[in-house]
Design an enzyme around this catalytic site. Structure first.
Site, mmCIF file in Angstrom:
data_model
loop_
_atom_site.group_PDB
_atom_site.id
_atom_site.type_symbol
_atom_site.label_atom_id
_atom_site.label_comp_id
_atom_site.label_asym_id
_atom_site.label_seq_id
_atom_site.Cartn_x
_atom_site.Cartn_y
_atom_site.Cartn_z
ATOM 1 N N ALA A 1 -1.085 -1.146 9.482
ATOM 2 C CA ALA A 1 -0.645 -0.458 8.263
ATOM 3 C C ALA A 1 -1.866 -0.166 7.399
ATOM 4 C CB ALA A 1 0.339 -1.335 7.499
ATOM 5 N N ASP A 2 -1.895 1.022 6.806
ATOM 6 C CA ASP A 2 -3.002 1.356 5.918
ATOM 7 C C ASP A 2 -2.569 1.136 4.469
ATOM 8 O OD1 ASP A 2 -1.467 3.586 5.112
ATOM 9 O OD2 ASP A 2 -2.541 4.943 6.459
ATOM 10 N N SER A 3 -3.471 1.430 3.544
ATOM 11 C CA SER A 3 -3.180 1.143 2.137
ATOM 12 C C SER A 3 -1.994 1.948 1.616
ATOM 13 C CB SER A 3 -4.417 1.378 1.273
ATOM 14 O OG SER A 3 -4.895 2.692 1.441
#
Length: 89
Positions: free
Chosen positions: A41-43
């Protein structure tokens, strides 16, 4: 003290959101699952999860608090520690 049903309810919401957002099988997501390492998951993904939790449970999470939450279980614990009573049924 919050009952197990509430924990399961919060966990189910987090898992459903992540599965939808990241196009994953919900069954592959557990409480020990790490957002970045296991789910990649990214920001932005994490930001939308925080928004979802804030909207559904009326909790507020600072950027500093969000940065310390590394696993799905920690996100559930955060909500429950702040009286994670759902605003919607």
């Amino acid at each position: 003290m919050t009952d197990t049903g509430s924990r399961e309810q919060v966990f189910d919401l987090v898992r459903a959101h992540l599965a939808d957002e990241l196009d994953l099988d919900p069954e592959a997501i557990g409480e020990e699952t790490r957002f970045r390492e296991d789910l990649e998951a990214d920001s932005l993904d994490l930001y939308t999860l925080v928004q979802e939790l804030e909207d559904a449970y009326g909790v507020k999470m600072s950027d500093e608090e969000a940065a310390q939450i590394l696993t799905v279980g920690q996100a559930v614990d955060f909500v429950l520690a702040r009286d994670g009573t759902p605003d919607v049924a």
